[in-house]
Design a protein around this motif. Sequence first.
Motif, PDB file in Angstrom:
ATOM      1  N   THR A 108      21.622  31.131 -13.171  1.00  0.00           N
ATOM      2  CA  THR A 108      21.348  31.341 -11.746  1.00  0.00           C
ATOM      3  C   THR A 108      22.441  30.706 -10.898  1.00  0.00           C
ATOM      4  O   THR A 108      22.897  31.294  -9.919  1.00  0.00           O
ATOM      5  N   ALA A 109      22.877  29.518 -11.251  1.00  0.00           N
ATOM      6  CA  ALA A 109      23.963  28.863 -10.513  1.00  0.00           C
ATOM      7  C   ALA A 109      25.238  29.709 -10.577  1.00  0.00           C
ATOM      8  O   ALA A 109      25.952  29.848  -9.576  1.00  0.00           O
ATOM      9  N   ALA A 110      25.528  30.278 -11.736  1.00  0.00           N
ATOM     10  CA  ALA A 110      26.707  31.135 -11.881  1.00  0.00           C
ATOM     11  C   ALA A 110      26.567  32.392 -11.030  1.00  0.00           C
ATOM     12  O   ALA A 110      27.525  32.828 -10.379  1.00  0.00           O
ATOM     13  N   LEU A 111      25.369  32.983 -11.007  1.00  0.00           N
ATOM     14  CA  LEU A 111      25.109  34.164 -10.184  1.00  0.00           C
ATOM     15  C   LEU A 111      25.322  33.842  -8.709  1.00  0.00           C
ATOM     16  O   LEU A 111      25.974  34.592  -7.977  1.00  0.00           O
ATOM     17  N   VAL A 112      24.786  32.714  -8.262  1.00  0.00           N
ATOM     18  CA  VAL A 112      24.936  32.313  -6.859  1.00  0.00           C
ATOM     19  C   VAL A 112      26.411  32.159  -6.507  1.00  0.00           C
ATOM     20  O   VAL A 112      26.867  32.626  -5.461  1.00  0.00           O
ATOM     21  N   GLN A 113      27.178  31.522  -7.375  1.00  0.00           N
ATOM     22  CA  GLN A 113      28.603  31.346  -7.085  1.00  0.00           C
ATOM     23  C   GLN A 113      29.309  32.691  -6.982  1.00  0.00           C
ATOM     24  O   GLN A 113      30.132  32.907  -6.088  1.00  0.00           O
ATOM     25  N   ASP A 114      28.995  33.616  -7.883  1.00  0.00           N
ATOM     26  CA  ASP A 114      29.595  34.952  -7.811  1.00  0.00           C
ATOM     27  C   ASP A 114      29.199  35.663  -6.520  1.00  0.00           C
ATOM     28  O   ASP A 114      30.025  36.326  -5.891  1.00  0.00           O
ATOM     29  N   LEU A 115      27.933  35.538  -6.108  1.00  0.00           N
ATOM     30  CA  LEU A 115      27.483  36.154  -4.860  1.00  0.00           C
ATOM     31  C   LEU A 115      28.219  35.555  -3.663  1.00  0.00           C
ATOM     32  O   LEU A 115      28.646  36.288  -2.760  1.00  0.00           O
ATOM     33  N   LEU A 116      28.378  34.241  -3.645  1.00  0.00           N
ATOM     34  CA  LEU A 116      29.085  33.580  -2.543  1.00  0.00           C
ATOM     35  C   LEU A 116      30.557  33.989  -2.509  1.00  0.00           C
ATOM     36  O   LEU A 116      31.116  34.256  -1.438  1.00  0.00           O
ATOM     37  N   ASP A 117      31.188  34.050  -3.671  1.00  0.00           N
ATOM     38  CA  ASP A 117      32.589  34.479  -3.728  1.00  0.00           C
ATOM     39  C   ASP A 117      32.732  35.922  -3.252  1.00  0.00           C
ATOM     40  O   ASP A 117      33.674  36.249  -2.514  1.00  0.00           O
ATOM     41  N   THR A 118      31.827  36.772  -3.657  1.00  0.00           N
ATOM     42  CA  THR A 118      31.910  38.199  -3.369  1.00  0.00           C
ATOM     43  C   THR A 118      31.651  38.512  -1.903  1.00  0.00           C
ATOM     44  O   THR A 118      32.271  39.413  -1.336  1.00  0.00           O
ATOM     45  N   VAL A 119      30.750  37.788  -1.256  1.00  0.00           N
ATOM     46  CA  VAL A 119      30.426  38.081   0.145  1.00  0.00           C
ATOM     47  C   VAL A 119      31.525  37.630   1.104  1.00  0.00           C
ATOM     48  O   VAL A 119      31.570  38.077   2.252  1.00  0.00           O
ATOM     49  N   GLN A 120      32.437  36.792   0.642  1.00  0.00           N
ATOM     50  CA  GLN A 120      33.445  36.239   1.546  1.00  0.00           C
ATOM     51  C   GLN A 120      34.644  37.144   1.802  1.00  0.00           C
ATOM     52  O   GLN A 120      35.506  36.804   2.613  1.00  0.00           O
ATOM     53  N   LEU A 121      34.698  38.299   1.162  1.00  0.00           N
ATOM     54  CA  LEU A 121      35.764  39.241   1.480  1.00  0.00           C
ATOM     55  C   LEU A 121      35.526  39.807   2.882  1.00  0.00           C
ATOM     56  O   LEU A 121      34.374  39.923   3.330  1.00  0.00           O
ATOM     57  N   PRO A 122      36.577  40.158   3.595  1.00  0.00           N
ATOM     58  CA  PRO A 122      36.428  40.652   4.971  1.00  0.00           C
ATOM     59  C   PRO A 122      35.485  41.851   5.082  1.00  0.00           C
ATOM     60  O   PRO A 122      35.454  42.717   4.203  1.00  0.00           O
ATOM     61  N   GLY A 123      34.711  41.866   6.172  1.00  0.00           N
ATOM     62  CA  GLY A 123      33.827  42.991   6.471  1.00  0.00           C
ATOM     63  C   GLY A 123      32.487  42.953   5.771  1.00  0.00           C
ATOM     64  O   GLY A 123      31.745  43.927   5.792  1.00  0.00           O
ATOM     65  N   ARG A 124      32.145  41.820   5.177  1.00  0.00           N
ATOM     66  CA  ARG A 124      30.881  41.732   4.442  1.00  0.00           C
ATOM     67  C   ARG A 124      29.924  40.760   5.137  1.00  0.00           C
ATOM     68  O   ARG A 124      30.312  39.658   5.492  1.00  0.00           O
ATOM     69  N   ALA A 125      28.666  41.204   5.290  1.00  0.00           N
ATOM     70  CA  ALA A 125      27.631  40.349   5.880  1.00  0.00           C
ATOM     71  C   ALA A 125      26.642  39.886   4.823  1.00  0.00           C
ATOM     72  O   ALA A 125      26.024  38.833   4.969  1.00  0.00           O
ATOM     73  N   GLY A 126      26.444  40.668   3.764  1.00  0.00           N
ATOM     74  CA  GLY A 126      25.510  40.308   2.713  1.00  0.00           C
ATOM     75  C   GLY A 126      25.825  41.037   1.428  1.00  0.00           C
ATOM     76  O   GLY A 126      26.387  42.133   1.457  1.00  0.00           O
ATOM     77  N   VAL A 127      25.470  40.403   0.313  1.00  0.00           N
ATOM     78  CA  VAL A 127      25.624  41.021  -1.005  1.00  0.00           C
ATOM     79  C   VAL A 127      24.388  40.662  -1.827  1.00  0.00           C
ATOM     80  O   VAL A 127      24.098  39.482  -2.038  1.00  0.00           O
ATOM     81  N   ALA A 128      23.667  41.673  -2.270  1.00  0.00           N
ATOM     82  CA  ALA A 128      22.504  41.469  -3.137  1.00  0.00           C
ATOM     83  C   ALA A 128      22.960  41.454  -4.594  1.00  0.00           C
ATOM     84  O   ALA A 128      23.948  42.097  -4.959  1.00  0.00           O
ATOM     85  N   ALA A 129      22.218  40.732  -5.430  1.00  0.00           N
ATOM     86  CA  ALA A 129      22.582  40.610  -6.841  1.00  0.00           C
ATOM     87  C   ALA A 129      22.723  41.972  -7.520  1.00  0.00           C
ATOM     88  O   ALA A 129      23.628  42.165  -8.336  1.00  0.00           O
ATOM     89  N   CYS A 130      21.865  42.932  -7.163  1.00  0.00           N
ATOM     90  CA  CYS A 130      21.972  44.254  -7.799  1.00  0.00           C
ATOM     91  C   CYS A 130      23.310  44.915  -7.494  1.00  0.00           C
ATOM     92  O   CYS A 130      23.809  45.694  -8.296  1.00  0.00           O
ATOM     93  N   GLN A 131      23.898  44.589  -6.354  1.00  0.00           N
ATOM     94  CA  GLN A 131      25.177  45.195  -6.002  1.00  0.00           C
ATOM     95  C   GLN A 131      26.314  44.710  -6.894  1.00  0.00           C
ATOM     96  O   GLN A 131      27.372  45.340  -6.931  1.00  0.00           O
TER      97      GLN A 131
END
Length: 163
Positions: free
Chosen positions: A28-51
Amino acid sequence: MSVREIRVFGDPVLRERAQPVDPAAPATAALVQDLLDTVQLPGRAGVAACQIGVAKAAFSYLVDDELGYVLNPRIDEVRGEPQLVDEGCLSVPELGFPTPRHPFCRVIGEDLEGREVVLEGEGLMAQMLQHEMGHLDGRLYLQALDKETRSIAMAEVRKAAWY
């Protein structure tokens, strides 16, 4: 961790209902880090795990310079009559359509330590919360569109180079 590839319309994981996550699990910690890294690209407001290919109840957000995540969220309250707002989705690239969203939304979930997290707001925050919760229910925003707009949207999806 890493920025993960976004799954697009047609990928079966986007239609799965998210399963609860164990906040204490190392995965879960690894998933959260990937979600945080992924949402920080320009033009992103949210990223769900399924994405990012994981059918788990988690999403990250970056709204008004506030970066965060929530695990096992549920909608606690929506307020106001739905209004049409221009909306797009990373999983339906390059397209956007007027989507009905409540002007206020509150979501309650937890963090990696199991502590309660409350996210709420109006405007983009409310829109993002409703959008990401739809993903966790296995729905894309296209399903919230009125019948006529959805028909137009699906025709555009079928014409898209990424489809």
